[in-house]
Structures are given as structure tokens and as C-alpha cells.
Write a protein that holds these residues in place. Structure first.
Motif, PDB file in Angstrom:
ATOM      1  N   LYS A   1      59.259  82.602 -67.798  1.00 12.92           N
ATOM      2  CA  LYS A   1      60.398  82.597 -67.376  1.00 12.92           C
ATOM      3  C   LYS A   1      60.716  82.376 -66.052  1.00 12.92           C
ATOM      4  N   ARG A   2      59.820  82.679 -65.082  1.00 12.51           N
ATOM      5  CA  ARG A   2      59.678  82.506 -63.628  1.00 12.51           C
ATOM      6  C   ARG A   2      59.374  80.972 -63.615  1.00 12.51           C
ATOM      7  N   LYS A   3      58.550  80.269 -64.352  1.00 16.12           N
ATOM      8  CA  LYS A   3      58.240  78.785 -64.224  1.00 16.12           C
ATOM      9  C   LYS A   3      59.557  77.966 -64.337  1.00 16.12           C
ATOM     10  N   ILE A   4      60.434  78.709 -65.468  1.00 19.78           N
ATOM     11  CA  ILE A   4      61.597  78.014 -65.618  1.00 19.78           C
ATOM     12  C   ILE A   4      62.758  78.243 -64.514  1.00 19.78           C
ATOM     13  N   GLU A   5      62.521  79.384 -64.281  1.00 18.65           N
ATOM     14  CA  GLU A   5      63.666  79.589 -62.837  1.00 18.65           C
ATOM     15  C   GLU A   5      63.219  78.646 -61.818  1.00 18.65           C
ATOM     16  N   MET A   6      62.018  78.355 -61.457  1.00 24.71           N
ATOM     17  CA  MET A   6      61.507  77.549 -60.553  1.00 24.71           C
ATOM     18  C   MET A   6      61.994  76.103 -60.672  1.00 24.71           C
ATOM     19  N   LEU A   7      62.118  75.690 -62.006  1.00 28.00           N
ATOM     20  CA  LEU A   7      62.492  74.476 -62.431  1.00 28.00           C
ATOM     21  C   LEU A   7      64.261  74.261 -62.239  1.00 28.00           C
ATOM     22  N   ASP A   8      64.775  75.515 -62.382  1.00 25.85           N
ATOM     23  CA  ASP A   8      66.049  75.453 -62.452  1.00 25.85           C
ATOM     24  C   ASP A   8      66.787  75.310 -61.126  1.00 25.85           C
ATOM     25  N   ILE A   9      65.977  75.980 -59.958  1.00 25.28           N
ATOM     26  CA  ILE A   9      66.508  75.725 -58.551  1.00 25.28           C
ATOM     27  C   ILE A   9      66.303  74.590 -57.871  1.00 25.28           C
ATOM     28  N   ASN A  10      65.498  73.552 -58.663  1.00 26.07           N
ATOM     29  CA  ASN A  10      65.356  72.165 -58.082  1.00 26.07           C
ATOM     30  C   ASN A  10      66.419  71.487 -58.044  1.00 26.07           C
ATOM     31  N   ASP A  11      66.775  70.670 -56.874  1.00 26.94           N
ATOM     32  CA  ASP A  11      68.097  69.918 -56.688  1.00 26.94           C
ATOM     33  C   ASP A  11      68.006  68.480 -57.365  1.00 26.94           C
ATOM     34  N   ASP A  12      66.881  68.247 -57.831  1.00 29.78           N
ATOM     35  CA  ASP A  12      66.721  66.946 -58.299  1.00 29.78           C
ATOM     36  C   ASP A  12      67.543  66.581 -59.442  1.00 29.78           C
ATOM     37  N   THR A  13      68.434  65.705 -59.318  1.00 28.30           N
ATOM     38  CA  THR A  13      69.612  65.290 -60.365  1.00 28.30           C
ATOM     39  C   THR A  13      68.860  64.830 -61.583  1.00 28.30           C
ATOM     40  N   GLN A  14      67.646  64.161 -61.456  1.00 27.88           N
ATOM     41  CA  GLN A  14      66.806  63.727 -62.591  1.00 27.88           C
ATOM     42  C   GLN A  14      66.290  64.691 -63.462  1.00 27.88           C
ATOM     43  N   LYS A  15      66.421  66.157 -63.036  1.00 28.92           N
ATOM     44  CA  LYS A  15      65.694  67.380 -63.908  1.00 28.92           C
ATOM     45  C   LYS A  15      66.462  67.258 -64.804  1.00 28.92           C
ATOM     46  N   MET A  16      65.857  67.890 -65.848  1.00 25.96           N
ATOM     47  CA  MET A  16      66.485  68.183 -67.288  1.00 25.96           C
ATOM     48  C   MET A  16      67.208  69.448 -67.074  1.00 25.96           C
ATOM     49  N   PRO A  17      68.592  69.435 -67.452  1.00 28.73           N
ATOM     50  CA  PRO A  17      69.420  70.600 -67.464  1.00 28.73           C
ATOM     51  C   PRO A  17      69.067  71.634 -68.252  1.00 28.73           C
ATOM     52  N   LEU A  18      69.025  72.927 -67.983  1.00 29.21           N
ATOM     53  CA  LEU A  18      68.331  74.091 -68.289  1.00 29.21           C
ATOM     54  C   LEU A  18      69.504  75.079 -68.733  1.00 29.21           C
ATOM     55  N   ASP A  19      70.336  74.671 -69.660  1.00 32.22           N
ATOM     56  CA  ASP A  19      71.297  76.005 -69.865  1.00 32.22           C
ATOM     57  C   ASP A  19      70.642  77.063 -70.693  1.00 32.22           C
ATOM     58  N   ASP A  20      71.310  78.059 -70.737  1.00 33.87           N
ATOM     59  CA  ASP A  20      70.817  79.405 -71.691  1.00 33.87           C
ATOM     60  C   ASP A  20      70.119  79.094 -72.879  1.00 33.87           C
ATOM     61  N   TYR A  21      70.657  78.139 -73.579  1.00 30.88           N
ATOM     62  CA  TYR A  21      70.081  77.814 -74.808  1.00 30.88           C
ATOM     63  C   TYR A  21      68.631  77.035 -74.758  1.00 30.88           C
ATOM     64  N   VAL A  22      68.563  76.135 -73.850  1.00 29.57           N
ATOM     65  CA  VAL A  22      67.303  75.300 -73.608  1.00 29.57           C
ATOM     66  C   VAL A  22      66.351  76.017 -73.073  1.00 29.57           C
ATOM     67  N   GLN A  23      66.857  77.087 -72.067  1.00 32.47           N
ATOM     68  CA  GLN A  23      65.759  77.870 -71.366  1.00 32.47           C
ATOM     69  C   GLN A  23      65.210  79.003 -72.505  1.00 32.47           C
ATOM     70  N   SER A  24      66.021  79.366 -73.466  1.00 30.12           N
ATOM     71  CA  SER A  24      65.498  80.166 -74.647  1.00 30.12           C
ATOM     72  C   SER A  24      64.626  79.650 -75.428  1.00 30.12           C
ATOM     73  N   VAL A  25      64.932  78.248 -75.794  1.00 30.08           N
ATOM     74  CA  VAL A  25      64.062  77.435 -76.810  1.00 30.08           C
ATOM     75  C   VAL A  25      62.613  77.154 -76.117  1.00 30.08           C
ATOM     76  N   LEU A  26      62.918  76.916 -74.580  1.00 26.52           N
ATOM     77  CA  LEU A  26      61.749  76.343 -74.083  1.00 26.52           C
ATOM     78  C   LEU A  26      60.654  77.777 -74.056  1.00 26.52           C
ATOM     79  N   CYS A  27      61.148  78.909 -73.716  1.00 26.30           N
ATOM     80  CA  CYS A  27      60.229  80.128 -73.475  1.00 26.30           C
ATOM     81  C   CYS A  27      59.887  80.368 -74.952  1.00 26.30           C
ATOM     82  N   ASP A  28      60.468  80.482 -75.693  1.00 23.02           N
ATOM     83  CA  ASP A  28      60.274  80.990 -76.947  1.00 23.02           C
ATOM     84  C   ASP A  28      59.203  79.871 -77.617  1.00 23.02           C
ATOM     85  N   SER A  29      59.386  78.838 -77.770  1.00 21.14           N
ATOM     86  CA  SER A  29      58.379  77.616 -78.082  1.00 21.14           C
ATOM     87  C   SER A  29      57.082  77.633 -77.459  1.00 21.14           C
TER      88      SER A  29
END
Length: 280
Positions: free
Chosen positions: A105-133
Motif C-alpha cells: 500500500k505504501r508503494k502504491i501511495e508513492m506512485l499515486d502522489i507522482n504528478d507524471d501525467t503518463q502514470k497509470m491512474p490509480l483509483d480505489d478499485y485499481v489500487q485494490s486489485v494491484l495490492c491483492d494481486s
């Protein structure tokens, strides 16, 4: 010699020397001399040098299964430690599931605060899938890989936080990947790149596949090699499909789309079969 000179020049500073993959080397006697005797070739080290090292788990072959053939090698080029080094060995183990989830989750949060517009959007569902996977993949490999070892703790060393970091790097690669036909369509239609953005869940599935899934044999591989114990991709897919429905279908579809004669220069006469696709 440069480290010793630095230690002598800075006597009030403790220098830490880290040796990696120690028991894959062919000079364990010299390493024992450095770590235990604190000298090399009879020349003593300054007192302010501290040595630490990392080793790989050593697996002794099971004498009852000498004639058994597994799909993948069970042993690595890992030497047994000299007896003088055995008492220095410490096992740090793996993170408990709760801490591992927090780490992801911390790793995901670090990705989410990045302002790079090319980064993959991490809504709640995608974050949950990423973490659980990632958590499911880590748990599967910890349980099943290294199962042949006499030391049952070896399986826990088959994956680490390094695999998690690789997942995030590869997700970013697949998110930014565009095929030639997609780029051509975008130029012709003057579309924004985000209009043709890939499915975030598919990017997650592909990263999981590259880090974990393709390490495993298929059921057909096991039959071919007479290996009746190795965990299979089919078993892994069943576990991951609880988080990413039709996980194996996603991988196969993307594999066939990625590995083509248009995307790779493949010599004539080489068939694009499953083995070639997996290798690429």
C-alpha cells in the motif's frame, strides 16, 4: 586495499563492507578469512571495518528422489558454508502478511502522489486489485516454490520485496506501451493518447505474469518431464483469478498480441508456438 586505506584515514568512522551472494562464489575460504579471522593473506584489517554478507539458501538434494526429473532446476550454484561461518548465519525471514500488505500500500501511495501525467491512474478499485494481486502472488510462491527442499523455510526465500518493486516497474512499462497500429490510428484521428490507454487491470496482470506466472511450468510440462510435484501455472491462475477474473485468458490474449512478426524480427521457419511466445 582502498577500503583499508580509507579506514586508516578515518579511524573514528565505522566502515560497513557488504558482500553479496557470498555462497555462490568459489573463494569461500578467503571470505571466511575476512569475516572470522579479520585478515586477508595474513594482513589484518583495521578495527573500524565491519563486514556483513548475504547468502542464498543452500538446498541438499533429496537422496530418495535422485532419479526424479523436475521441469526446472531445483538446485542453484550455491555452496554449503564452511563450518566456521555457520554460526554467524542469521535468517531474517519474510514479512508477515499484514506488514506485506502495508508495504504494498505504501508503494502504491508513492506512485499515486507522482504528478507524471503518463502514470497509470490509480483509483480505489485499481489500487485494490494491484495490492491483492501482488499479495496473492507472493503468498503462492512462498508456499509452493522451494517445496522440494529438505529445509521447509527455503520456500519463503523464493520471493522478496524485490519482486514487488519489479512489478511496479513493469506495470509502468505496459501502461506506456503503444503498438504501431495504435500510434497510427492516433495520428490519423488526432486522438489524445489517453483515449487509447490500455486497461490498468491488464497491465497489472501482465506484470504479475512476468514476475511470477512464467516462473512456473504448465501441467503439460510436468507430464512431459515426469514431474508430479511442481506447482503449475494453472494453479497460479486459479488463485489470481479470484482478484483478476480470467487471469490466464488475459495473459494469453496479450501474449498473442505482443509476440507477432510485426513486432519482432523472427527468422523464417521459426514457428510462433507457446514456447517461443513465453521466451520472448
Amino acid at each position: 586495499q582502498p577500503i583499508c586505506m580509507l579506514a586508516q584515514h578515518l579511524p573514528v568512522v565505522e566502515l560497513v563492507v557488504f558482500l553479496d551472494e557470498v555462497n555462490t562464489s568459489s573463494c569461500l575460504s578467503s571470505i571466511k578469512e575476512m569475516l572470522v579471522d579479520r585478515n586477508i593473506n595474513g594482513l589484518p584489517f583495521p578495527e573500524n571495518i565491519f563486514f556483513t554478507a548475504a547468502i542464498n539458501p543452500h538446498t541438499k538434494p533429496n537422496e530418495n528422489e535422485k532419479d526424479d526429473i523436475s521441469v526446472h532446476r531445483r538446485d542453484y550454484l550455491v555452496h554449503e558454508l564452511p563450518e566456521a561461518l555457520e554460526h554467524l548465519k542469521c535468517r531474517y525471514g519474510s514479512l508477515p502478511d499484514s506488514q506485506l500488505r502495508d508495504y504494498i500500500k505504501r508503494k502504491i501511495e508513492m506512485l499515486d502522489i507522482n504528478d507524471d501525467t503518463q502514470k497509470m491512474p490509480l483509483d480505489d478499485y485499481v489500487q485494490s486489485v494491484l495490492c491483492d494481486s501482488i499479495l496473492s502472488a507472493q503468498q503462492f510462491c512462498m508456499i509452493h516454490l522451494g517445496a522440494y527442499a529438505l529445509d521447509t523455510t527455503v520456500g519463503e526465500n523464493s520471493v522478496s520485496q524485490r519482486e514487488i518493486q519489479r512489478c511496479f516497474s513493469i506495470i509502468d512499462f505496459f501502461w506506456k506501451l503503444r503498438y504501431d497500429d495504435e500510434l497510427n490510428d492516433r495520428r490519423e484521428n488526432n486522438d489524445d493518447d489517453n483515449d487509447n490507454a490500455p486497461n490498468p487491470v491488464a497491465c497489472i496482470a501482465l506484470s504479475i505474469a512476468l514476475i511470477y506466472y512464467f516462473r512456473l511450468p504448465t501441467v503439460a510440462d510436468r507430464v512431459q518431464y515426469g514431474d508430479l510435484k511442481s506447482a503449475t501455472r494453472e494453479q497460479f491462475s486459479k488463485v489470481l483469478s479470484r482478484t483478476i477474473p480470467n487471469f490466464d485468458c488475459i495473459i494469453q490474449t496479450e501474449l498473442e498480441r505482443f509476440v507477432t512478426h510485426e513486432n519482432f524480427l523472427i527468422p523464417n521457419g521459426v514457428a510462433l508456438n507457446q514456447a517461443v511466445e513465453n521466451r520472448i
